[in-house]
Design a protein around this motif. Structure first.
Motif, PDB file in Angstrom:
ATOM      1  N   ALA A 106       0.840  -1.200   0.000  1.00 20.97           N
ATOM      2  CA  ALA A 106       0.000   0.000   0.000  1.00 20.97           C
ATOM      3  C   ALA A 106       0.875   1.251   0.000  1.00 20.97           C
ATOM      4  CB  ALA A 106      -0.931   0.017   1.209  1.00 20.97           C
ATOM      5  N   HIS A 107       0.216   2.391  -0.136  1.00 24.75           N
ATOM      6  CA  HIS A 107       0.923   3.673  -0.169  1.00 24.75           C
ATOM      7  C   HIS A 107       1.592   4.020   1.153  1.00 24.75           C
ATOM      8  CE1 HIS A 107      -2.793   4.534   1.914  1.00 24.75           C
ATOM      9  NE2 HIS A 107      -2.280   5.691   2.308  1.00 24.75           N
ATOM     10  N   LYS A 108       1.201   3.380   2.257  1.00 25.50           N
ATOM     11  CA  LYS A 108       1.690   3.799   3.576  1.00 25.50           C
ATOM     12  C   LYS A 108       3.210   3.776   3.685  1.00 25.50           C
ATOM     13  CE  LYS A 108      -2.253   3.124   6.584  1.00 25.50           C
ATOM     14  NZ  LYS A 108      -3.316   2.586   5.720  1.00 25.50           N
ATOM     15  N   ILE A 109       3.853   2.943   2.906  1.00 22.05           N
ATOM     16  CA  ILE A 109       5.318   2.824   2.988  1.00 22.05           C
ATOM     17  C   ILE A 109       6.008   4.122   2.535  1.00 22.05           C
ATOM     18  CG2 ILE A 109       5.650   1.844   0.669  1.00 22.05           C
ATOM     19  CD1 ILE A 109       7.387   0.607   3.890  1.00 22.05           C
ATOM     20  N   GLY A 210       0.931   8.122  11.051  1.00 19.18           N
ATOM     21  CA  GLY A 210       0.552   7.344   9.889  1.00 19.18           C
ATOM     22  C   GLY A 210      -0.359   7.953   8.840  1.00 19.18           C
ATOM     23  N   SER A 211      -0.956   9.123   9.093  1.00 22.45           N
ATOM     24  CA  SER A 211      -1.805   9.701   8.048  1.00 22.45           C
ATOM     25  C   SER A 211      -1.664  11.222   8.084  1.00 22.45           C
ATOM     26  CB  SER A 211      -3.260   9.271   8.215  1.00 22.45           C
ATOM     27  OG  SER A 211      -4.012   9.664   7.077  1.00 22.45           O
ATOM     28  N   ALA A 212      -2.366  11.885   7.185  1.00 20.89           N
ATOM     29  CA  ALA A 212      -2.201  13.343   7.044  1.00 20.89           C
ATOM     30  C   ALA A 212      -3.031  14.076   8.088  1.00 20.89           C
ATOM     31  CB  ALA A 212      -2.599  13.766   5.636  1.00 20.89           C
ATOM     32  N   VAL A 252     -10.735   8.257   1.085  1.00 24.78           N
ATOM     33  CA  VAL A 252     -10.303   9.152   2.162  1.00 24.78           C
ATOM     34  C   VAL A 252     -10.600   8.527   3.526  1.00 24.78           C
ATOM     35  CG1 VAL A 252     -10.531  11.444   3.178  1.00 24.78           C
ATOM     36  CG2 VAL A 252     -10.857  11.153   0.717  1.00 24.78           C
ATOM     37  N   GLY A 253      -9.513   8.216   4.247  1.00 22.59           N
ATOM     38  CA  GLY A 253      -9.658   7.819   5.651  1.00 22.59           C
ATOM     39  C   GLY A 253      -9.174   9.012   6.470  1.00 22.59           C
ATOM     40  N   GLY A 254      -7.892   8.961   6.894  1.00 25.18           N
ATOM     41  CA  GLY A 254      -7.260  10.175   7.426  1.00 25.18           C
ATOM     42  C   GLY A 254      -6.922  11.128   6.297  1.00 25.18           C
ATOM     43  N   GLY A 255      -6.734  10.552   5.108  1.00 32.46           N
ATOM     44  CA  GLY A 255      -6.557  11.387   3.921  1.00 32.46           C
ATOM     45  C   GLY A 255      -5.177  11.384   3.294  1.00 32.46           C
ATOM     46  N   SER A 256      -4.318  10.413   3.646  1.00 29.91           N
ATOM     47  CA  SER A 256      -2.945  10.510   3.128  1.00 29.91           C
ATOM     48  C   SER A 256      -2.794  10.062   1.676  1.00 29.91           C
ATOM     49  CB  SER A 256      -1.960   9.766   4.029  1.00 29.91           C
ATOM     50  OG  SER A 256      -2.129   8.368   3.961  1.00 29.91           O
ATOM     51  N   ASN A 257      -3.436   8.955   1.284  1.00 27.39           N
ATOM     52  CA  ASN A 257      -3.291   8.581  -0.129  1.00 27.39           C
ATOM     53  C   ASN A 257      -4.014   9.600  -1.000  1.00 27.39           C
ATOM     54  OD1 ASN A 257      -5.592   6.987  -1.871  1.00 27.39           O
ATOM     55  ND2 ASN A 257      -6.026   6.772   0.322  1.00 27.39           N
ATOM     56  N   ALA A 258      -5.133  10.122  -0.492  1.00 28.91           N
ATOM     57  CA  ALA A 258      -5.897  11.085  -1.287  1.00 28.91           C
ATOM     58  C   ALA A 258      -5.127  12.398  -1.467  1.00 28.91           C
ATOM     59  CB  ALA A 258      -7.260  11.337  -0.643  1.00 28.91           C
ATOM     60  N   ALA A 323     -11.187  -1.267   7.702  1.00 25.96           N
ATOM     61  CA  ALA A 323     -10.565  -0.755   8.921  1.00 25.96           C
ATOM     62  C   ALA A 323      -9.775   0.523   8.649  1.00 25.96           C
ATOM     63  CB  ALA A 323      -9.657  -1.824   9.520  1.00 25.96           C
ATOM     64  N   GLY A 324      -9.164   0.613   7.481  1.00 27.39           N
ATOM     65  CA  GLY A 324      -8.308   1.763   7.178  1.00 27.39           C
ATOM     66  C   GLY A 324      -9.072   3.064   6.990  1.00 27.39           C
ATOM     67  N   LEU A 325     -10.377   2.987   6.776  1.00 30.90           N
ATOM     68  CA  LEU A 325     -11.176   4.216   6.616  1.00 30.90           C
ATOM     69  C   LEU A 325     -11.972   4.540   7.873  1.00 30.90           C
ATOM     70  CD1 LEU A 325     -12.626   3.789   2.982  1.00 30.90           C
ATOM     71  CD2 LEU A 325     -10.462   4.809   3.694  1.00 30.90           C
ATOM     72  N   LEU A 370     -10.107  -3.118   0.423  1.00 32.76           N
ATOM     73  CA  LEU A 370     -11.478  -2.635   0.632  1.00 32.76           C
ATOM     74  C   LEU A 370     -11.523  -1.104   0.648  1.00 32.76           C
ATOM     75  CD1 LEU A 370     -12.958  -5.095   3.242  1.00 32.76           C
ATOM     76  CD2 LEU A 370     -14.027  -4.401   1.078  1.00 32.76           C
ATOM     77  N   GLU A 371     -10.468  -0.475   1.205  1.00 31.82           N
ATOM     78  CA  GLU A 371     -10.421   0.992   1.227  1.00 31.82           C
ATOM     79  C   GLU A 371     -10.490   1.522  -0.204  1.00 31.82           C
ATOM     80  OE1 GLU A 371      -8.356  -1.004   2.825  1.00 31.82           O
ATOM     81  OE2 GLU A 371      -8.395  -0.464   4.952  1.00 31.82           O
ATOM     82  N   SER A 372      -9.581   1.036  -1.042  1.00 32.31           N
ATOM     83  CA  SER A 372      -9.504   1.498  -2.434  1.00 32.31           C
ATOM     84  C   SER A 372     -10.806   1.233  -3.174  1.00 32.31           C
ATOM     85  CB  SER A 372      -8.367   0.783  -3.165  1.00 32.31           C
ATOM     86  OG  SER A 372      -7.270   0.535  -2.315  1.00 32.31           O
ATOM     87  N   LEU A 395      -5.297   3.419  -6.613  1.00 33.63           N
ATOM     88  CA  LEU A 395      -5.542   2.101  -6.019  1.00 33.63           C
ATOM     89  C   LEU A 395      -4.585   1.988  -4.834  1.00 33.63           C
ATOM     90  CD1 LEU A 395      -7.391  -0.325  -7.315  1.00 33.63           C
ATOM     91  CD2 LEU A 395      -5.224  -1.497  -7.099  1.00 33.63           C
ATOM     92  N   SER A 396      -5.065   2.423  -3.661  1.00 34.97           N
ATOM     93  CA  SER A 396      -4.160   2.671  -2.532  1.00 34.97           C
ATOM     94  C   SER A 396      -3.482   1.425  -1.990  1.00 34.97           C
ATOM     95  CB  SER A 396      -4.919   3.379  -1.410  1.00 34.97           C
ATOM     96  OG  SER A 396      -6.075   2.646  -1.044  1.00 34.97           O
ATOM     97  N   GLY A 397      -4.092   0.238  -2.175  1.00 36.94           N
ATOM     98  CA  GLY A 397      -3.443  -0.955  -1.640  1.00 36.94           C
ATOM     99  C   GLY A 397      -4.078  -2.227  -2.157  1.00 36.94           C
ATOM    100  N   ARG A 398      -3.437  -3.353  -1.829  1.00 37.15           N
ATOM    101  CA  ARG A 398      -3.957  -4.641  -2.298  1.00 37.15           C
ATOM    102  C   ARG A 398      -4.856  -5.270  -1.234  1.00 37.15           C
ATOM    103  NH1 ARG A 398       1.966  -7.026  -1.834  1.00 37.15           N
ATOM    104  NH2 ARG A 398       1.843  -7.843   0.283  1.00 37.15           N
TER     105      ARG A 398
END
Ligand code: PLP
Length: 412
Positions: A106-109, A210-212, A252-258, A323-325, A370-372, A395-398
């Motif tokens: 995922a993008h988190k890395i 971990g997020s924005a 958009v969860g915390g909003g970092s990938n977005a 869970a991520g959202l 599921l987030e993506s 596509l933020s993650g697998r």
């Protein structure tokens, strides 16, 4: 009810300032949002971090080191895939920015590696992080292992039980996972514990957030580290198509990938930008995690933004299949972009996300997170009113991590 929007001239001024790079301002604010609502004891640590960012983040040396690790270890640039069968099914031309192909899935890395490198540059001896579903904990543990930094991850005891495989992953990657038994025993309590640890030794310890979200300068730091997603996607699309896309989408969860996907496109006014939140089970209080769609202004974890709260200002329970959202707040730059009228935020519910996930898997050979999948549903909806339109989706993650949920739902 959401707050009233300012008049068109005020919105235009906010957008012009955002495009001119004036946010965050000297007080760490994105227009009315952001800032630092923290105890006095945290201010010196945040000041030190801000000074460290200013001194190092944009130097050629730091960027060269980060760029080299992103290329050789994370696997950047990630692909931009044209999704031909999904496009045929939905009636628009859909490209997928493949953050699912980044290391750890995922993008988190992007953020974890960047902050760990900054920590090392600033002379920190150890890293603390918090994690809810465990994905940020795994990314942090991996980045710390790569750099030889000891890593402590605080995780709610309830979450540890729900996310046992990720606890195992973190331990295999050498991190110490500390159960948090106070408070709600989930992400919010884990954040409080990580902050307490950091305050005890703010120069030797680095808090890897971990997020924005959170107090200034974290929303800025995370945005700077994730903005590579949109910069790459924009250049890849221009190279391939010779024009800009009509629209870009992200969940958009915390909003970092977005914010990472959107930031490079904000000045491109012809490009429609859409963020998709978790609609959960419905629009009632406690039934979703759509802070921008249903939230009101308030302070959560050191930051003034939009959040899900009741009439007394109590933070609401949230609900989402992903869970991520599942977070009651959102990063302040998204609150600004909505107020300025530049980005539209909408939601997709659990059932819509599950359906989009299955379509993407069957038609493209990609099992998305599921987030993506919430963003995928947003694109599907958009395609109905924009036939033939060109759209890029982050596509933020697998989705491998979501197998237990998928076993319980669509595979049942
Ligand atoms: C954590 C996560 C998210 C949500 O976090 P943001 O900070 O909003 O990006 C989205 N997608 C995946 C795959 C995640 O792991």
């Amino acid at each position: 009810m959401s707050m009233a929007l300012p008049d068109p001239a005020a919105r235009e001024r906010l957008l012009a300032d955002e495009i001119a790079g004036k946010f965050p301002d000297a007080r760490g604010r994105f227009g009315p949002y952001g800032g630092r609502y923290v105890p006095e004891t945290l201010i010196p640590a945040l000041d030190r971090l801000e000074a460290g960012i200013r001194a190092h983040l944009h130097t050629p040396q730091f960027q060269a080191r980060l760029g080299s690790e992103l290329a050789s270890w994370v696997g950047r640039p990630t692909a931009l895939s044209f999704a031909s069968r999904l496009s045929a099914a939905w009636g628009a031309q859909v490209w997928l920015k493949r953050e699912d192909l980044a290391h750890t899935g995922a993008h988190k890395i992007n953020n974890a590696l960047g902050q760990a490198l900054l920590a090392q540059q600033l002379g920190a001896q150890r890293i603390v992080a918090e994690t809810g579903a465990g994905q940020h904990g795994v990314a942090s543990a991996a980045a710390c292992a790569r750099l030889g930094l000891p890593c402590t991850v605080y995780m709610g005891a309830v979450d540890m039980e729900r996310q046992a495989p990720n606890v195992g992953r973190m331990r295999l990657l050498g991190a110490e996972v500390v159960p948090v038994t106070g408070g709600d025993q989930t992400l919010r309590a884990a954040i409080d514990e990580a902050l307490r640890d950091w305050v005890a030794d703010p120069s030797g310890t680095f808090y890897l957030l971990g997020s924005a979200v959170g107090p200034h300068p974290y929303p800025y730091l995370v945005r700077e580290l994730q903005a590579i997603i949109g910069r790459e996607a924009r250049a890849q699309f221009l190279q391939d198509q010779g024009v800009l896309p009509d629209a870009v989408f992200a969940c958009v969860g915390g909003g970092s990938n977005a914010i990472g996907m959107f930031h490079a496109f904000v000045p491109d006014r012809s490009v429609q930008i859409v963020g998709v939140e978790a609609g959960g089970r419905g629009s009632g209080l406690g039934e979703n995690a759509a802070s921008l769609s249903y939230g009101r202004p308030g302070v959560l974890q050191g930051c003034y933004s939009l959040l899900l709260q009741d009439d007394d200002g109590q933070i609401q329970e949230t609900d989402s299949i992903s869970a991520g959202l599942d977070y009651p707040g959102v990063g302040p730059e998204h609150a600004l972009l909505m107020t300025a009228g530049r980005v539209q935020y909408e939601s997709a519910n659990d059932a819509e996300a599950l359906e989009a996930l299955q379509e993407c898997a069957r038609l493209e050979g990609i099992l998305p997170a599921l987030e993506s999948s919430h963003a995928l549903h947003g694109v599907k909806r958009w395609a109905r009113s924009h036939p033939g339109g060109r759209v890029i989706l982050c596509l933020s993650g697998r989705g491998d991590k979501d197998m237990p949920t998928l076993q319980r739902t669509v595979l049942k």
